[in-house]
Write an enzyme that holds these catalytic residues in place. Structure first.
Site, PDB file in Angstrom:
ATOM      1  N   GLY A 124       1.020  -1.179   0.263  1.00  0.00           N
ATOM      2  CA  GLY A 124      -0.366   0.200   0.149  1.00  0.00           C
ATOM      3  C   GLY A 124       1.099   1.205  -0.425  1.00  0.00           C
ATOM      4  N   CYS A 143       6.153   1.020   6.850  1.00  0.00           N
ATOM      5  CA  CYS A 143       5.795   1.190   6.765  1.00  0.00           C
ATOM      6  C   CYS A 143       6.612   1.651   5.461  1.00  0.00           C
ATOM      7  CB  CYS A 143       5.368   2.626   7.422  1.00  0.00           C
ATOM      8  SG  CYS A 143       4.665   4.005   6.780  1.00  0.00           S
TER       9      CYS A 143
END
Ligand code: NI
Length: 180
Positions: free
Chosen positions: A45, A92
């Site tokens: 993502g 992340c």
């Protein structure tokens, strides 16, 4: 086009992204860059603020864990329902080398515009539900560390500052070929 991903802590990663008025060619180009950059990283993502673009655009691809899912671009995503609780060890792309258990809703419903500007609604669970929550957090200036204790956040901030310094002082790779 693959673009540079901002590393946390960075002021743009704490800003609220603006909604997109119209899904035009510039937004579609941004979506293309987000997919290219996410796949090159690689990641599951990516949110526009991570490229330094404060617009409400995210992309997701969780097929590695959920073969039945597909790559999705979401413009102006809104979480309209959340249910259950789950924890997942999240990383992340803006915080490389780190991962922590984060508690999130287990199932979410999200409304958004697709890459053609059509309104869509998606009910999801598993990694896709986690990724949707992680990426929509980026649109309001939050990273997953904001769900953790101040101590954990401070320790990771220290390590990231050191990594950013090391990167900045690293010699650029020797030029290849016809550099003069
Ligand atoms: Ni992220």
């Amino acid at each position: 086009m693959v673009r540079d991903i901002l590393l946390w802590p960075h002021p743009l990663l704490s800003q609220v992204a603006a909604p997109v008025d119209a899904v035009d060619a510039s937004v579609q180009a941004l979506i293309g860059d987000l997919f290219d950059t996410m796949y090159a990283a690689p990641g599951v993502g990516l949110a526009a603020p991570q490229l330094g673009v404060l617009r409400q655009v995210i992309v997701l691809d969780t097929r590695a864990r959920q073969p039945e899912s597909c790559p999705i671009a979401m413009v102006n995503p809104r979480l309209v329902a959340l249910a259950g609780t789950t924890t997942y060890r999240e990383g992340c792309l803006s915080i490389p080398g780190e991962a922590e258990e984060v508690e999130r809703a287990e199932r979410v419903s999200v409304e958004y515009l697709d890459e053609l500007g059509q309104p869509q609604r998606l009910d999801c669970e598993g990694l896709l539900a986690i990724a949707v929550q992680h990426e929509t957090d980026h649109l309001v200036g939050r990273v997953y560390l904001d769900h953790l204790s101040p101590l954990t956040r401070a320790l990771i901030r220290q390590r990231m500052r050191r990594r950013k310094r090391e990167r900045a002082s690293a010699r650029p790779a020797a030029p290849v070929g016809e550099a003069l």
